[in-house]
Design a protein around this motif. Structure first.
Motif, PDB file in Angstrom:
ATOM      1  N   PHE A   6     -28.363 -11.892  25.633  1.00 47.16           N
ATOM      2  CA  PHE A   6     -27.380 -11.752  24.555  1.00 47.16           C
ATOM      3  C   PHE A   6     -26.379 -13.123  24.588  1.00 47.16           C
ATOM      4  O   PHE A   6     -26.017 -13.706  23.912  1.00 47.16           O
ATOM      5  N   VAL A   7     -26.009 -13.675  25.949  1.00 47.15           N
ATOM      6  CA  VAL A   7     -25.348 -14.759  26.337  1.00 47.15           C
ATOM      7  C   VAL A   7     -25.920 -15.810  26.110  1.00 47.15           C
ATOM      8  O   VAL A   7     -25.320 -16.860  25.509  1.00 47.15           O
ATOM      9  N   LEU A   8     -27.274 -15.906  26.184  1.00 49.04           N
ATOM     10  CA  LEU A   8     -27.752 -17.344  26.154  1.00 49.04           C
ATOM     11  C   LEU A   8     -28.012 -17.549  24.441  1.00 49.04           C
ATOM     12  O   LEU A   8     -27.771 -18.555  24.198  1.00 49.04           O
ATOM     13  N   PHE A   9     -28.370 -16.352  24.015  1.00 47.94           N
ATOM     14  CA  PHE A   9     -28.627 -16.530  22.407  1.00 47.94           C
ATOM     15  C   PHE A   9     -27.245 -17.157  21.825  1.00 47.94           C
ATOM     16  O   PHE A   9     -27.174 -17.783  20.897  1.00 47.94           O
ATOM     17  N   ALA A  10     -26.119 -16.495  22.328  1.00 47.45           N
ATOM     18  CA  ALA A  10     -24.829 -16.604  21.735  1.00 47.45           C
ATOM     19  C   ALA A  10     -24.416 -18.253  21.853  1.00 47.45           C
ATOM     20  O   ALA A  10     -23.803 -18.963  21.098  1.00 47.45           O
ATOM     21  N   ALA A  11     -24.683 -18.709  23.062  1.00 52.26           N
ATOM     22  CA  ALA A  11     -24.337 -20.053  23.602  1.00 52.26           C
ATOM     23  C   ALA A  11     -25.323 -21.045  22.644  1.00 52.26           C
ATOM     24  O   ALA A  11     -24.772 -22.129  22.170  1.00 52.26           O
TER      25      ALA A  11
ATOM     26  N   ALA B  81     -26.523 -20.530  19.693  1.00 53.87           N
ATOM     27  CA  ALA B  81     -26.154 -20.348  18.157  1.00 53.87           C
ATOM     28  C   ALA B  81     -24.986 -21.169  18.159  1.00 53.87           C
ATOM     29  O   ALA B  81     -24.749 -21.896  17.126  1.00 53.87           O
ATOM     30  N   SER B  82     -23.872 -21.138  19.090  1.00 53.80           N
ATOM     31  CA  SER B  82     -22.568 -21.786  19.106  1.00 53.80           C
ATOM     32  C   SER B  82     -22.932 -23.255  19.114  1.00 53.80           C
ATOM     33  O   SER B  82     -22.079 -24.211  18.564  1.00 53.80           O
ATOM     34  N   GLN B  83     -23.794 -23.701  19.858  1.00 58.62           N
ATOM     35  CA  GLN B  83     -24.315 -25.101  19.945  1.00 58.62           C
ATOM     36  C   GLN B  83     -25.233 -25.532  19.011  1.00 58.62           C
ATOM     37  O   GLN B  83     -25.734 -26.843  19.089  1.00 58.62           O
ATOM     38  N   GLY B  84     -25.684 -24.840  17.847  1.00 62.23           N
ATOM     39  CA  GLY B  84     -26.596 -25.332  16.974  1.00 62.23           C
ATOM     40  C   GLY B  84     -28.035 -25.284  17.383  1.00 62.23           C
ATOM     41  O   GLY B  84     -28.810 -26.070  16.690  1.00 62.23           O
ATOM     42  N   VAL B  85     -28.239 -24.832  18.559  1.00 61.82           N
ATOM     43  CA  VAL B  85     -29.711 -25.020  18.755  1.00 61.82           C
ATOM     44  C   VAL B  85     -30.605 -23.833  18.073  1.00 61.82           C
ATOM     45  O   VAL B  85     -31.870 -24.300  17.839  1.00 61.82           O
TER      46      VAL B  85
ATOM     47  N   ASP C  29     -30.245 -21.044  14.571  1.00 59.20           N
ATOM     48  CA  ASP C  29     -29.134 -20.613  13.489  1.00 59.20           C
ATOM     49  C   ASP C  29     -29.101 -19.252  13.547  1.00 59.20           C
ATOM     50  O   ASP C  29     -29.687 -18.584  14.685  1.00 59.20           O
ATOM     51  N   ALA C  30     -28.150 -18.891  12.729  1.00 63.25           N
ATOM     52  CA  ALA C  30     -27.571 -17.441  12.808  1.00 63.25           C
ATOM     53  C   ALA C  30     -28.750 -16.409  12.555  1.00 63.25           C
ATOM     54  O   ALA C  30     -28.702 -15.172  13.215  1.00 63.25           O
ATOM     55  N   VAL C  31     -29.689 -16.720  11.564  1.00 63.48           N
ATOM     56  CA  VAL C  31     -31.075 -15.893  11.206  1.00 63.48           C
ATOM     57  C   VAL C  31     -31.905 -15.536  12.649  1.00 63.48           C
ATOM     58  O   VAL C  31     -32.169 -14.426  12.931  1.00 63.48           O
ATOM     59  N   VAL C  32     -31.920 -16.443  13.227  1.00 61.70           N
ATOM     60  CA  VAL C  32     -32.651 -16.464  14.605  1.00 61.70           C
ATOM     61  C   VAL C  32     -32.087 -15.917  15.586  1.00 61.70           C
ATOM     62  O   VAL C  32     -32.433 -14.941  16.275  1.00 61.70           O
ATOM     63  N   HIS C  33     -30.679 -16.112  15.604  1.00 63.86           N
ATOM     64  CA  HIS C  33     -29.795 -15.237  16.513  1.00 63.86           C
ATOM     65  C   HIS C  33     -30.073 -13.769  16.408  1.00 63.86           C
ATOM     66  O   HIS C  33     -30.069 -13.151  17.225  1.00 63.86           O
ATOM     67  N   ALA C  34     -29.722 -13.274  15.221  1.00 64.27           N
ATOM     68  CA  ALA C  34     -29.705 -11.916  14.701  1.00 64.27           C
ATOM     69  C   ALA C  34     -31.024 -11.316  14.993  1.00 64.27           C
ATOM     70  O   ALA C  34     -31.395 -10.285  15.663  1.00 64.27           O
ATOM     71  N   ASN C  35     -32.188 -12.025  14.689  1.00 66.37           N
ATOM     72  CA  ASN C  35     -33.515 -11.483  14.888  1.00 66.37           C
ATOM     73  C   ASN C  35     -34.057 -11.501  16.324  1.00 66.37           C
ATOM     74  O   ASN C  35     -34.689 -10.496  16.795  1.00 66.37           O
TER      75      ASN C  35
END
Length: 609
Positions: A344-349, A351-355, A357-363
């Motif tokens: 959860f921490v890694l995906f949030a970081a 997503a915030s840095q543009g590596v 996108d929001a869809v991949v983050h949610a999935n």
């Protein structure tokens, strides 16, 4: 209206009520407590009844349960013991993480994602859920077993990867995001190492004097507050330095593992650990976004199955390379196949840095949560269908790797050895216990009587157990030839070691004596003497007189066996050794005369043997 808008008391009552209802129900139907917490969280969360709308806030607070669990694990590991696990932590842990990351990245690429997205997704999924694994191992009382220690070692190595992985995410970020990055890599590593150094220094020179001072106040609540302060303070220090809170708590536990207050600290922390760990699982259940799963269910379900299968295959292969049995390797693969809370921490970081996108983050968040939900079900399926089949396969069980050397070695944990080990352990002695029955070993480890599986007649196993430096060897097995073999090798290797051996009967006693045992205990002798005493009482003899007679017999008979052992010759049949028969008859007469003297009320001088 969501519970957050109500009073905190209402929120607390809802959380506790959900756990109290769901967990006993799920345990009763055989699904386990973890799945009960997850189901309760899903029911009261934003995608169930909607009583809570911010599961991530609950998860962040409840992560303290994982922190406290790691602190308790640290209390069980002395620095010397942790040093013996270094190969497992950095060898086994690095092998599993690197191979699993490569396999999971390949899975992401096969699904059509770029290598950057695939790598970040794989990095989040490769880090196992400490909360789930620790909870399962704790419920099974397997944390002190060899397999449990290996799993803990891998989890510790994964915790060490937090800073490097966050740095890799920053490296993969677009240039604009990189420019906004707060600190360069060298600075992050320097801060982390400095925080560890501060924690170690505090543990060595500050914590013990602090607890000694507080103990003098005799205020139990202050000691509890101090225990919480140490755990939470260490966790906060590590989190602020960029490392994991769990790592800080673990280090604090290790530094206090040799403290006189270790057991008190464990008792103070345990209730908080259990409640917060349950709260963590409730939060994970709440965070499962059913809308995202419904919209992308094909991708998410196939992704969960593919990632869990790939990770489990790697874990199984690494475990087999580390000489674990098929059953142990399969169980570890099922237990550690899920993604972890650090994802959860890694995906949030990322997503915030543009590596990503929001869809991949949610999935990917849904994939990780769903894998955590599936783990208890996979463990149930494994225990019901796969484990019984693996147990029937001849697996050529390997001896455990003994990672400690104590002054006392006990061979055998059957009906005889268990009593001996209890007496010594409860008197405060450190023991190295070896048994060759896997069922007995597993059972003893469940009761925290750490026992190693292995054939003690193998010289290399005894040497690994520290035979050359041990003060005492207790041979409590019922295998007569192996008993002789072990004693002979022990005396050759360490002439100064004191050997106490179990013998089957008088003939075996003679053999054990000649092999070099210092003291020999016939396995039924004491109980038979007690039976004779009870028989005398049943025939009308006063209890005190019967006890005196049995005591006289006990000492004279042992003297008799000691004398007969000197004349024993293995090449002469049992009743053909005339010298030994003469000694036996003479000793019998002495014993009878002594008993008759005791019956007359005379003082009998008992022989020394």
């Amino acid at each position: 209206m969501a519970a957050e808008n109500a009073t905190q008391l209402v929120s607390t009552v809802i959380l506790l009520g959900a756990a109290v209802v769901a967990v006993p129900l799920f345990k009763r139907i055989g699904l386990g407590s973890v799945l009960g917490y997850l189901a309760a969280g899903l029911a009261i969360g934003p995608f169930g009844l909607g009583l809570f709308n911010d599961p991530q806030a609950i998860i962040h607070v409840a992560e303290l349960g994982v922190v406290m669990f790691l602190f308790i694990i640290g209390l069980e590991m002395k620095p010397s013991h942790l040093w013996t696990l270094r190969r497992q932590i950095f060898g086994l842990g690095s092998m599993q993480v690197v191979l699993a990351a490569a396999a999971l990245t390949l899975v992401g690429i096969l699904f059509g994602f770029s290598w950057q997205v695939s790598f970040v997704s794989a990095s989040g999924f490769v880090l196992t859920s400490t909360a789930i694994v620790m909870q399962v191992l704790g419920e099974r009382n397997e944390l002190s077993s060899k397999s449990g220690q290996q799993i803990v070692s891998i989890l510790l190595f994964e915790d060490l990867l937090i800073v490097p992985l966050l740095a890799v995410v920053a490296f993969l970020a677009p240039p604009s995001a990189v420019e906004a990055a707060a600190k360069p890599l060298w600075q992050s590593i320097g801060i982390a190492l400095s925080a560890v150094a501060v924690l170690v220094a505090a543990g060595r020179w500050l914590l013990n004097p602090l607890f000694q001072l507080l103990a003098k106040s005799k205020a139990r609540e202050v000691m509890t507050a101090a225990a919480l302060l140490v755990v939470l303070g260490a966790a906060l220090l590590m989190e602020e330095s960029g490392l994991s809170m769990a790592m800080g708590a673990f280090i604090a536990g290790v530094l206090l593992s040799e403290s006189a207050f270790r057991h008190q600290l464990e008792a103070d922390i345990e209730p908080f650990r259990g409640l917060l760990l349950g709260l963590f699982f409730l939060g994970v259940g709440m965070s499962l976004d059913l809308q995202v799963v419904a919209q992308n269910w094909v991708l998410i379900v196939s992704g969960v199955l593919a990632l869990m299968a790939a990770k489990a295959a790697v874990i199984y292969g690494v475990a087999r390379l580390a000489k674990s049995s098929r059953r142990q390797a399969a169980e570890r693969a099922v237990l550690m196949a899920q993604g972890g809370e650090f994802a959860f921490v890694l995906f949030a970081a990322a997503a915030s840095q543009g590596v990503i996108d929001a869809v991949v983050h949610a999935n990917m968040t849904a994939v990780v949560v769903l894998s955590m939900v599936l783990t208890p079900l996979c463990l149930i399926a494994y225990g019901k269908w796969l484990e019984p089949r693996l147990q029937t396969v001849s697996d050529g069980l390997q001896d455990d790797e003994i990672d400690e050397q104590n002054p006392v070695i006990i061979i055998g944990m059957g009906r005889f050895g268990q009593i001996v080990s209890d007496v010594l352990r409860m008197s405060g002695h450190e023991l190295t216990i070896i048994d060759r029955d896997p069922t007995t070993v597993a059972g003893m480890n469940q009761y925290r009587n750490k026992t190693y599986f292995g054939d003690a007649s193998r010289p290399e196993l005894l040497l690994a157990a520290g035979l050359e430096k041990a003060r005492l060897l207790v041979v409590a097995i019922d295998n007569q030839p192996q008993t002789l073999q072990i004693i002979e090798f022990a005396k050759q290797t360490n002439p100064d070691i004191h050997i106490i051996a179990r013998s089957y009967d008088r003939l075996h006693t003679f053999q054990v004596y000649q092999a070099g045992a210092d003291e020999i205990i016939r396995e039924t002798f004491d109980s038979a003497v007690r039976t004779g005493r009870r028989a005398l009482e049943a025939l009308g003899m006063p209890a005190g007189k019967a006890e005196e007679v049995s005591d006289v017999y006990f000492h004279f008979d042992r003297q008799s066996v000691s004398e007969m052992s000197k004349a024993y010759a293995p090449n002469i049949a049992r009743f053909q050794n005339k010298e030994m028969l003469q000694i036996a008859k003479a000793e019998d007469r002495k014993t009878q005369q002594a008993i008759q003297a005791a019956l007359r009320g005379e003082v009998v001088e008992k022989p020394e043997y």
